[in-house]
Motif scaffolding. Structure first.
Motif, PDB file in Angstrom:
ATOM      1  N   GLY A 126       0.827  -1.201   0.000  1.00 12.26           N
ATOM      2  CA  GLY A 126       0.000   0.000   0.000  1.00 12.26           C
ATOM      3  C   GLY A 126       0.863   1.253   0.000  1.00 12.26           C
ATOM      4  N   LEU A 127       1.923   1.252   0.800  1.00 12.96           N
ATOM      5  CA  LEU A 127       2.841   2.397   0.820  1.00 12.96           C
ATOM      6  C   LEU A 127       3.510   2.565  -0.537  1.00 12.96           C
ATOM      7  CD1 LEU A 127       4.628   2.012   4.268  1.00 12.96           C
ATOM      8  CD2 LEU A 127       3.168   3.893   3.549  1.00 12.96           C
ATOM      9  N   TRP A 128       3.829   1.433  -1.144  1.00 17.03           N
ATOM     10  CA  TRP A 128       4.473   1.473  -2.462  1.00 17.03           C
ATOM     11  C   TRP A 128       3.550   2.123  -3.488  1.00 17.03           C
ATOM     12  CZ3 TRP A 128       8.757   1.660  -4.857  1.00 17.03           C
ATOM     13  CH2 TRP A 128       8.886   1.270  -6.188  1.00 17.03           C
ATOM     14  N   GLN A 129       2.260   1.800  -3.399  1.00 15.27           N
ATOM     15  CA  GLN A 129       1.304   2.415  -4.332  1.00 15.27           C
ATOM     16  C   GLN A 129       1.232   3.923  -4.094  1.00 15.27           C
ATOM     17  OE1 GLN A 129      -2.072  -0.107  -3.507  1.00 15.27           O
ATOM     18  NE2 GLN A 129      -1.801  -1.196  -5.446  1.00 15.27           N
ATOM     19  N   THR A 130       1.279   4.315  -2.821  1.00 13.76           N
ATOM     20  CA  THR A 130       1.292   5.751  -2.515  1.00 13.76           C
ATOM     21  C   THR A 130       2.491   6.419  -3.175  1.00 13.76           C
ATOM     22  OG1 THR A 130       0.313   5.292  -0.381  1.00 13.76           O
ATOM     23  CG2 THR A 130       1.379   7.422  -0.634  1.00 13.76           C
ATOM     24  N   TYR A 131       3.632   5.750  -3.051  1.00 14.54           N
ATOM     25  CA  TYR A 131       4.840   6.316  -3.655  1.00 14.54           C
ATOM     26  C   TYR A 131       4.685   6.416  -5.163  1.00 14.54           C
ATOM     27  CZ  TYR A 131       9.654   6.806  -5.154  1.00 14.54           C
ATOM     28  OH  TYR A 131      10.791   7.252  -5.763  1.00 14.54           O
ATOM     29  N   PHE A 132       4.210   5.340  -5.784  1.00 10.78           N
ATOM     30  CA  PHE A 132       4.081   5.297  -7.244  1.00 10.78           C
ATOM     31  C   PHE A 132       3.162   6.419  -7.746  1.00 10.78           C
ATOM     32  CE2 PHE A 132       2.241   3.543 -11.192  1.00 10.78           C
ATOM     33  CZ  PHE A 132       3.398   3.218 -11.872  1.00 10.78           C
ATOM     34  N   ALA A 133       2.055   6.619  -7.048  1.00  8.08           N
ATOM     35  CA  ALA A 133       1.092   7.623  -7.502  1.00  8.08           C
ATOM     36  C   ALA A 133       1.650   9.026  -7.335  1.00  8.08           C
ATOM     37  CB  ALA A 133      -0.209   7.480  -6.716  1.00  8.08           C
ATOM     38  N   ASN A 134       2.499   9.234  -6.315  1.00  5.21           N
ATOM     39  CA  ASN A 134       2.945  10.600  -6.034  1.00  5.21           C
ATOM     40  C   ASN A 134       4.244  10.987  -6.716  1.00  5.21           C
ATOM     41  OD1 ASN A 134       1.105  12.050  -4.020  1.00  5.21           O
ATOM     42  ND2 ASN A 134       1.215   9.948  -3.270  1.00  5.21           N
ATOM     43  N   ILE A 135       5.000  10.015  -7.163  1.00  8.24           N
ATOM     44  CA  ILE A 135       6.242  10.356  -7.853  1.00  8.24           C
ATOM     45  C   ILE A 135       5.949  10.679  -9.323  1.00  8.24           C
ATOM     46  CG2 ILE A 135       6.966   8.044  -8.639  1.00  8.24           C
ATOM     47  CD1 ILE A 135       9.256  10.542  -6.824  1.00  8.24           C
ATOM     48  N   PHE A 136       4.717  10.431  -9.738  1.00  2.68           N
ATOM     49  CA  PHE A 136       4.306  10.669 -11.119  1.00  2.68           C
ATOM     50  C   PHE A 136       4.018  12.149 -11.340  1.00  2.68           C
ATOM     51  CE2 PHE A 136       0.162  11.044 -13.512  1.00  2.68           C
ATOM     52  CZ  PHE A 136       0.712  11.018 -14.778  1.00  2.68           C
ATOM     53  N   ASN A 137       4.540  12.682 -12.434  1.00  2.00           N
ATOM     54  CA  ASN A 137       4.320  14.086 -12.775  1.00  2.00           C
ATOM     55  C   ASN A 137       3.235  14.168 -13.848  1.00  2.00           C
ATOM     56  OD1 ASN A 137       4.391  16.706 -13.644  1.00  2.00           O
ATOM     57  ND2 ASN A 137       6.623  16.797 -13.886  1.00  2.00           N
ATOM     58  N   PRO A 138       2.038  14.640 -13.505  1.00  2.00           N
ATOM     59  CA  PRO A 138       0.929  14.603 -14.472  1.00  2.00           C
ATOM     60  C   PRO A 138       1.143  15.533 -15.661  1.00  2.00           C
ATOM     61  CG  PRO A 138       0.290  15.833 -12.514  1.00  2.00           C
ATOM     62  CD  PRO A 138       1.633  15.230 -12.214  1.00  2.00           C
ATOM     63  N   ALA A 139       2.107  16.460 -15.564  1.00  2.00           N
ATOM     64  CA  ALA A 139       2.312  17.390 -16.669  1.00  2.00           C
ATOM     65  C   ALA A 139       3.128  16.761 -17.793  1.00  2.00           C
ATOM     66  CB  ALA A 139       2.996  18.659 -16.175  1.00  2.00           C
ATOM     67  N   ARG A 140       3.737  15.593 -17.551  1.00  2.00           N
ATOM     68  CA  ARG A 140       4.470  14.932 -18.619  1.00  2.00           C
ATOM     69  C   ARG A 140       3.895  13.537 -18.800  1.00  2.00           C
ATOM     70  NH1 ARG A 140      10.409  15.520 -18.080  1.00  2.00           N
ATOM     71  NH2 ARG A 140      10.291  13.485 -19.026  1.00  2.00           N
ATOM     72  N   ILE A 141       3.274  13.326 -19.912  1.00  2.00           N
ATOM     73  CA  ILE A 141       2.709  12.009 -20.188  1.00  2.00           C
ATOM     74  C   ILE A 141       3.539  11.385 -21.298  1.00  2.00           C
ATOM     75  CG2 ILE A 141       0.670  10.739 -20.948  1.00  2.00           C
ATOM     76  CD1 ILE A 141       0.262  12.052 -18.280  1.00  2.00           C
ATOM     77  N   LYS A 142       4.167  10.270 -21.005  1.00  3.59           N
ATOM     78  CA  LYS A 142       4.962   9.567 -22.026  1.00  3.59           C
ATOM     79  C   LYS A 142       4.678   8.081 -21.862  1.00  3.59           C
ATOM     80  CE  LYS A 142       9.135  11.790 -23.255  1.00  3.59           C
ATOM     81  NZ  LYS A 142      10.585  11.871 -23.021  1.00  3.59           N
ATOM     82  N   THR A 143       3.484   7.676 -22.245  1.00  4.41           N
ATOM     83  CA  THR A 143       3.103   6.291 -21.988  1.00  4.41           C
ATOM     84  C   THR A 143       3.889   5.306 -22.847  1.00  4.41           C
ATOM     85  OG1 THR A 143       1.266   6.737 -23.429  1.00  4.41           O
ATOM     86  CG2 THR A 143       0.787   6.638 -21.087  1.00  4.41           C
ATOM     87  N   ASN A 144       4.350   5.753 -24.021  1.00  8.08           N
ATOM     88  CA  ASN A 144       5.122   4.812 -24.848  1.00  8.08           C
ATOM     89  C   ASN A 144       6.426   4.430 -24.172  1.00  8.08           C
ATOM     90  OD1 ASN A 144       3.224   4.730 -26.770  1.00  8.08           O
ATOM     91  ND2 ASN A 144       4.193   6.235 -28.132  1.00  8.08           N
ATOM     92  N   ALA A 145       7.075   5.438 -23.579  1.00  8.84           N
ATOM     93  CA  ALA A 145       8.322   5.147 -22.878  1.00  8.84           C
ATOM     94  C   ALA A 145       8.056   4.173 -21.747  1.00  8.84           C
ATOM     95  CB  ALA A 145       8.926   6.441 -22.336  1.00  8.84           C
ATOM     96  N   MET A 146       6.943   4.357 -21.061  1.00  2.00           N
ATOM     97  CA  MET A 146       6.618   3.457 -19.957  1.00  2.00           C
ATOM     98  C   MET A 146       6.387   2.038 -20.483  1.00  2.00           C
ATOM     99  SD  MET A 146       3.269   3.491 -17.465  1.00  2.00           S
ATOM    100  CE  MET A 146       2.104   3.502 -18.810  1.00  2.00           C
ATOM    101  N   ARG A 147       5.570   1.923 -21.558  1.00  2.00           N
ATOM    102  CA  ARG A 147       5.209   0.571 -22.026  1.00  2.00           C
ATOM    103  C   ARG A 147       6.386  -0.163 -22.633  1.00  2.00           C
ATOM    104  NH1 ARG A 147       0.406   2.344 -24.520  1.00  2.00           N
ATOM    105  NH2 ARG A 147      -1.182   2.545 -22.920  1.00  2.00           N
ATOM    106  N   SER A 148       7.323   0.563 -23.253  1.00  2.00           N
ATOM    107  CA  SER A 148       8.426  -0.160 -23.878  1.00  2.00           C
ATOM    108  C   SER A 148       9.334  -0.754 -22.815  1.00  2.00           C
ATOM    109  CB  SER A 148       9.203   0.755 -24.824  1.00  2.00           C
ATOM    110  OG  SER A 148      10.001   1.630 -24.084  1.00  2.00           O
ATOM    111  N   GLU A 149       9.439  -0.098 -21.664  1.00  2.00           N
ATOM    112  CA  GLU A 149      10.319  -0.616 -20.620  1.00  2.00           C
ATOM    113  C   GLU A 149       9.587  -1.512 -19.628  1.00  2.00           C
ATOM    114  OE1 GLU A 149      13.481  -0.411 -20.668  1.00  2.00           O
ATOM    115  OE2 GLU A 149      13.501   0.876 -22.421  1.00  2.00           O
ATOM    116  N   MET A 150       8.277  -1.303 -19.496  1.00  2.00           N
ATOM    117  CA  MET A 150       7.497  -2.122 -18.569  1.00  2.00           C
ATOM    118  C   MET A 150       6.346  -2.719 -19.372  1.00  2.00           C
ATOM    119  SD  MET A 150       6.084  -1.017 -14.806  1.00  2.00           S
ATOM    120  CE  MET A 150       4.782   0.081 -15.340  1.00  2.00           C
TER     121      MET A 150
END
Lengths: 473, 410
Positions: A200-224
């Motif tokens: 649960g703490l990890w999910q909190t971290y994941f949601a908050n380290i994300f910067n909503p002003a930069r969306i680069k889903t392709n970069a995310m999907r190619s690596e994950m």
């Protein structure tokens, strides 16, 4: 047709032993079927393997390393391909070092895919804490890799998590570690892993380290890649994070700038006290002003102002050209190779460094960047002119009886005379402010001279320094 | 105010840390927990997750506190911002790091902080956390500490003993913009800190006269970050600054961070859309400088504005501006020239050099070896390929640039 069945674990070593025997009998690739424990039996039965013969079988280290990786690929043909490559290498192994060879290319790609899958396993296994009755904590994970990499991928976890018990279950089998060696077992159904508060703490971290002003889903999907998402606790948040991002960015825009809290100006006022820029009375004041100097553009690239060093009441002042790479990093004059030569020569001439004031005509390093090195550049006339403000302050405060100009830049800074140095070397000229200036070589010149001319220049420098010592004695 | 839970603090202090781009965990010394403790390091880093902003999560990247006495206009944590504030205790940071680490979620900790009371106080607290992890818990994972500029060299020296990487951000590509936007920071002390780290690393490599090695100092090196798009600096300015930093302080990386709107922004800066493409091109140019033998002015001079072409990559832009040097004969060209062919990466070039010792290379071979031939076509000759007039054709750029788009009227 010869059939070789390889075990579920320890496959590579089993293949290697079988392949060595078959190759020693020069059995052709087409005559062998390689099977896993789950492969159904051949329809028409199989021949037994022939006894090994005495043809030599050679494999290079590189080939074995490649083969070990390919062995973890999911392609059922991999054993046959490897055996084919082994057989081919017995006649001519040059293809193994030719990146343009199609067979090597195919094997290399398979190995790369395996390496990537192992890397992703190291990245995406997520442990859940399990109840433990012993002193060691226990953790478990379920992971679904693309290739059968359990044996190749798990030693990493044994090295990393040596102080805890863990189990990693995959569709290929289960790896268990309790501090000694990893034990591999046949596949079992997916274990029921208990909820873990840290997820649960990890999910909190994941949601908050994300910067909503930069969306680069392709970069995310190619690596994950999505195939790994189902066993990651954090990925289920991604759709909502993406859906909410435009609203958050718009909200930032709408909110715009805000008024600072009341305490802020008090804090900044305290920190932003205007530095004292009146004409300094002491060397220390001058040094702290010079540290903020922006009179010429050299300050933007150089690290710091390199102020003079030595006895502030010295009778003798030595002026060099400008700090070099080492001086710039250390913030001290004459600590690089030329400075060390100067210190040696001063000692030979009977001049202790703490009895003189050592400084430079220009107080910032000038250089051009070349890859990992900074190449020294001689300062321009403008740099010397701007920096003379500090040199004059130093001369006024130290008030030396004699100043030694090391090299042409220092000579120009002190006397205003830009004529060639050779005829002037060893002579005393008047400084712009009237004091005597003894002109000599810069030690870095001696370092650059060819070996046949350097000793003469060095003894001239030594003689000049000795003369300077006598003049102020 | 109610007591904040660990979860609340984590939310605030990770949100506050996300504008730091660095997340590398590679290149440190090889070590593992078989000889005690927990964790391992060395070799390639591992990215344990990716967020939809395209950035990897390799480390637990948090601020020790987001209280700060500085007023840097681009920063969400500046003293004049109304953002919610929180502070971790050292034990909380240690606990979060170890619990995430044991679940294989992170490679280690990236700890930064707002400046509270004084730079020395802040740096001292950060060093204490690193020491607790290393000494009390035997943590062998990765630790990246953000060095607080103006902290005393002693503290930086201690930090280097516990951390794998130290970094201090230059923040902006030009001194003048830093002085303007971050009036409490001083570019010369930031650089002096980087110089200290470099000297510390060099000193740790010298053996003593008995042959004894001094303790390791920041074995994974140092890095820095620049914000792109918050001031008027051109790409050539930025790349020149990077070249100076790489050569002066032996940095492992310079990170470029597209200036991104922050909640509770300062009136000094526009709430622009982050220039992500510019950031991407700068990274490409940075790679060209570090691995392909280009220098900053060369890359920048491809376009008269001093900015990189956003539509095509900087190597292609350079090749289009320097067509006289092409086409290159793949069978004969030296490594330096092959590296300049668009579509050839360092690995491809390595393979070409090995393969051409074994025999003739044809178009299909290059394709198989990883060359992007659609890009390389106009710039190379092969036994079965000549570009002919293609190299000098006027419409060459249009082949690579994305088709023009009509601007939206709304």
């Amino acid at each position: 047709m010869i059939r070789v069945t390889l075990p579920r674990f320890g496959r590579f070593d089993a293949w290697r032993a079988a392949a060595r025997d078959l190759a020693s009998a020069r059995v052709a690739m087409e005559d062998v079927t390689w099977a896993d424990p789950d492969t159904p039996p051949d329809l028409f039965g199989a021949d037994p393997a022939p006894p090994p013969r005495n043809h030599p079988v050679v494999a290079t280290q590189e080939f074995l390393q490649l083969a070990r990786q390919v062995a973890s690929h999911s392609d059922p043909e991999r054993w046959s391909l490897l055996y084919g490559a082994l057989m081919r290498a017995q006649d001519d192994r040059r293809f193994l070092s030719n990146p343009a060879d199609p067979m090597l290319d195919r094997l290399s790609r398979m190995a790369k895919s395996v390496r990537r899958d192992i890397h992703k396993m190291h990245a995406f296994v997520r442990f859940h804490e399990l109840p433990s009755d012993g002193p060691r904590r226990a953790f478990g994970a379920w992971f679904e890799p693309e290739h059968p990499i359990l044996e190749a991928g798990t030693p990493f976890f044994a090295k990393r998590f040596a102080d805890m018990d863990w189990l990693i279950a995959t569709p290929e089998g289960t790896a268990r570690f309790d501090g000694d060696a990893i034990a591999y077992d046949d596949p079992a159904p997916r274990p029921d892993l208990p909820d873990d508060a840290s997820h649960g703490l990890w999910q909190t971290y994941f949601a908050n380290i994300f910067n909503p002003a930069r969306i680069k889903t392709n970069a995310m999907r190619s690596e994950m890649p999505k195939k790994y998402w189902k066993n990651l606790p954090e990925t289920r948040l991604i759709p909502d994070m993406l859906a909410d991002a435009p609203r958050r960015v718009q909200a930032m825009r709408d909110a715009g700038a805000s008024d600072a809290p009341a305490f802020a100006p008090k804090i900044t006022a305290r920190l932003r006290q205007q530095p004292d820029d009146s004409i300094p009375d002491t060397l220390a004041q001058a040094a702290s002003q010079a540290a903020r100097c922006t009179r010429c553009e050299l300050c933007h690239a150089a690290t710091q102002t390199v102020w003079g060093q030595g006895d502030p009441a010295a009778r003798l002042m030595l002026v060099g050209e400008a700090p070099g790479d080492q001086e710039d990093l250390a913030g001290l004059p004459f600590v690089g190779p030329a400075g060390q030569l100067l210190h040696r020569t001063m000692a030979e001439a009977g001049l202790a460094p703490d009895r003189a004031w050592l400084t430079n005509a220009v107080k910032h390093f000038r250089f051009t960047a070349r890859g990992k090195r900074r190449l020294h550049q001689t300062p321009d006339r403008d740099h010397v002119d701007q920096c003379r403000w500090w040199l004059d302050l130093e001369r006024r405060m130290v008030a030396p009886r004699l100043t030694v100009a090391l090299g042409a830049t220092a000579a120009f800074a002190l006397t205003g005379n830009r004529k060639p140095l050779t005829p002037r070397r060893g002579l005393v000229e008047p400084a712009r402010d009237g004091g005597p200036v003894l002109i000599t070589w810069h030690p870095s010149l001696i370092l650059r001279l060819p070996p046949d001319r350097a000793p003469a220049a060095l003894s001239e420098l030594r003689a000049d320094l000795a003369q300077a010592v006598q003049m102020v004695a | 105010m109610a007591q904040r839970t660990l979860q609340d603090k984590l939310a605030i202090l990770s949100d506050a840390a996300k504008y730091d781009a660095s997340c590398a965990s590679s290149g440190t010394t090889r070590r593992d927990s078989r000889s005690g403790g927990i964790g391992s390091g060395g070799g390639t880093g591992i990215c344990h997750a990716y967020t939809p902003d395209g950035r990897c999560i390799s480390l637990l990247k948090i601020l020790m506190t987001n209280f700060c006495i500085y007023d840097c206009a681009y920063c969400i944590n500046r003293v004049s911002s109304n953002v919610e504030r929180a502070r971790f205790s050292p034990e909380e940071v240690v606990r979060l790091t170890l619990e995430f680490y044991r679940r294989n979620m992170i490679e280690g900790l990236f700890l930064s902080s707002g400046i509270i009371r004084s730079p020395d106080q802040t740096m001292g607290d950060m060093v204490r956390i690193a020491r607790m992890l290393r000494i009390e818990h035997g943590f062998k994972g990765y630790i990246h500490l953000k060095t607080i500029p103006d902290a005393s060299p002693d503290l930086v020296a201690q930090a280097g003993l516990f951390a794998d990487r130290l970094s201090v951000n230059v923040e902006l590509p030009q001194d003048a913009s830093l002085r303007h936007l971050a009036p409490e920071k001083r570019p010369e002390t930031i650089r002096a800190t980087m110089a200290d780290v470099r000297l510390g690393r060099e000193a740790a490599k010298d053996r003593s006269h008995t042959g004894k090695r001094p303790p390791r100092f920041a074995p994974a090196g140092q890095s820095t970050q620049m914000i792109v798009g918050a001031d008027q600096a051109t790409d050539v300015d930025i790349l020149n600054t990077s070249a100076n930093l790489y050569s002066g302080y032996q940095l492992k990386r310079v990170y470029y961070s597209a200036f991104s709107p922050i909640p509770d922004a300062s009136a000094m800066l526009p709430l622009i859309k982050p220039p992500l493409m510019r950031e991407h091109r700068l990274y490409q140019a940075d790679w060209l400088m570090r691995f392909y033998g280009f220098d900053a002015t060369e890359i920048g001079s491809a376009h008269p504005s001093g900015n990189l072409d956003l539509a095509i990559d900087p190597k292609l832009a350079w090749a289009l501006a320097n067509r006289a040097q092409f086409p290159v004969d793949v069978a004969r060209a030296p490594r330096e020239m092959l590296l300049r062919v668009p579509g050839f990466g360092t690995k491809t070039v390595g393979r070409i050099l090995t393969a051409r010792r074994n025999g003739v290379l044809r178009y299909a071979d290059l394709l198989r070896m990883g060359a992007i031939m659609s890009k390389a076509q106009p710039f190379v000759t092969l036994p079965d390929w000549t570009p002919g007039a293609l190299t000098d054709s006027a419409g060459l750029r249009a082949r690579f640039a994305p088709p023009p788009e009509q601007l939206s009227l709304f």
